[in-house]
Design a protein around this motif. Structure first.
Motif, PDB file in Angstrom:
ATOM      1  N   LYS A   1      27.625 -51.550 -37.852  1.00 44.92           N
ATOM      2  CA  LYS A   1      28.888 -51.448 -37.028  1.00 44.92           C
ATOM      3  C   LYS A   1      28.192 -51.005 -35.350  1.00 44.92           C
ATOM      4  CE  LYS A   1      33.181 -51.516 -35.694  1.00 44.92           C
ATOM      5  NZ  LYS A   1      33.898 -52.910 -35.069  1.00 44.92           N
TER       6      LYS A   1
ATOM      7  N   LYS B   1      28.202 -53.034 -31.929  1.00 51.87           N
ATOM      8  CA  LYS B   1      28.918 -52.840 -30.668  1.00 51.87           C
ATOM      9  C   LYS B   1      27.741 -52.565 -29.490  1.00 51.87           C
ATOM     10  CE  LYS B   1      32.906 -50.101 -32.410  1.00 51.87           C
ATOM     11  NZ  LYS B   1      33.534 -48.804 -32.193  1.00 51.87           N
TER      12      LYS B   1
ATOM     13  N   GLU C   1      27.608 -54.815 -26.144  1.00 48.26           N
ATOM     14  CA  GLU C   1      27.645 -54.189 -24.782  1.00 48.26           C
ATOM     15  C   GLU C   1      26.489 -54.795 -23.906  1.00 48.26           C
ATOM     16  OE1 GLU C   1      28.518 -51.902 -21.194  1.00 48.26           O
ATOM     17  OE2 GLU C   1      29.732 -52.733 -22.801  1.00 48.26           O
TER      18      GLU C   1
ATOM     19  N   GLU D   1      38.809 -49.019 -35.601  1.00 51.22           N
ATOM     20  CA  GLU D   1      37.340 -48.862 -35.105  1.00 51.22           C
ATOM     21  C   GLU D   1      36.629 -49.817 -36.279  1.00 51.22           C
ATOM     22  OE1 GLU D   1      36.564 -44.912 -34.712  1.00 51.22           O
ATOM     23  OE2 GLU D   1      37.024 -45.042 -32.474  1.00 51.22           O
TER      24      GLU D   1
ATOM     25  N   GLN E   1      35.617 -52.118 -29.480  1.00 52.70           N
ATOM     26  CA  GLN E   1      34.384 -51.313 -29.162  1.00 52.70           C
ATOM     27  C   GLN E   1      34.982 -49.938 -28.865  1.00 52.70           C
ATOM     28  OE1 GLN E   1      31.705 -53.692 -29.435  1.00 52.70           O
ATOM     29  NE2 GLN E   1      31.101 -52.951 -27.411  1.00 52.70           N
ATOM     30  N   ASN E   2      36.019 -49.682 -28.358  1.00 49.78           N
ATOM     31  CA  ASN E   2      36.417 -48.362 -28.086  1.00 49.78           C
ATOM     32  C   ASN E   2      37.975 -48.213 -28.249  1.00 49.78           C
ATOM     33  OD1 ASN E   2      34.132 -46.924 -27.006  1.00 49.78           O
ATOM     34  ND2 ASN E   2      34.076 -48.438 -25.425  1.00 49.78           N
TER      35      ASN E   2
END
Length: 247
Positions: free
Chosen positions: A23, A27, A31, A224, A230-231
């Motif tokens: 995970k 992510k 990004e 999450e 992502q956040n």
């Protein structure tokens, strides 16, 4: 820093201890893909430099970093990823901002809405809670590598707002406009960063009771766990009783 909750600190540590490596890799790669859309050369792309540094900090393999950059620049397929933010509410009226990176926004919004509903929350209109948060830059560094004085000398000189002790790490906080200058000053000083990213810091927090705190933690964990999320940013603070249980 003002508005940086005990929950945020616990969440950060918990994330490091419990997050599944796959995970975290997903992510980090997303990004990099998004950052590389503005150019595949990290020298001229500060966001890409930060994304690569964060990926290296979690040991994302070099070939995966290179492939993510190529996806972002269009050299490889798989770069059609959009970044968006959904706003809503959790139990106790807590404000939530859920940042996502997705190749299918219809799927993602449906999944986020379902998770919120399942855990006692709801999706809100765009702008309904964003005004309760300030966008900040946050740079994390290993505690045992640097002293507070060393970091403050470089970071504050470059325009950082604060250097805080987060238990296992140092956190350098900046205004959004000063983020790149501070990060570049730390780089120039040879400081190795664990992560460097923008985050949404609540202006004020709601201290919730134990029962509501447990519900909120389950909600945040569920969000999450979604591959596109992502956040997650929230404006609640956990009661000491619950923090003690979390250690």
């Amino acid at each position: 820093m003002a508005g940086h909750s005990k929950w945020a600190n616990i969440q950060h540590r918990k994330g490091r201890q419990d997050a599944k490596r796959g995970k975290m890799f997903t992510k980090a790669a997303k990004e990099i893909i998004i950052a590389a859309k503005a150019g595949g050369d990290p020298v001229g792309n500060s966001r890409l430099r930060a994304a690569i540094a964060a990926a290296k900090a979690i040991n994302l393999p070099k070939d995966k970093i290179e492939n993510a950059i190529k996806k972002g620049t269009g050299e490889l397929a798989g770069g059609d990823i959009l970044e968006m933010a959904y706003e809503g509410y959790g139990p106790g009226g807590v404000a939530l901002i859920v940042e996502v990176a997705t190749d299918n926004k219809n799927r993602t919004v449906a999944e986020v809405r379902h998770i919120l509903s399942k855990h006692g929350g709801s999706m809100g209109e765009s702008g309904c809670v964003a005004w309760m948060f300030d966008r900040k830059g946050v740079i994390t560094l290993e505690k045992d590598k640097y002293t507070e004085e060393q970091l403050m000398e470089v970071a504050l000189e470059a325009g950082a707002e604060d250097v805080t002790d987060e238990g296992e790490s140092w956190e350098v906080v900046t205004a959004a406009a000063d983020f790149n200058a501070v990060r570049e000053a730390l780089e120039a000083a040879g400081v190795e960063m664990q992560s460097a990213e923008f985050t949404m810091v609540p202006q004020n927090e709601i201290e919730v009771d134990v029962e509501t705190g447990r519900k909120l933690m389950r909600l945040v964990d569920a969000l999450e766990d979604n591959d596109d999320v992502q956040n997650v940013h929230a404006n609640f603070d956990l009661p000491d009783e619950l923090l003690a249980e979390l250690g």
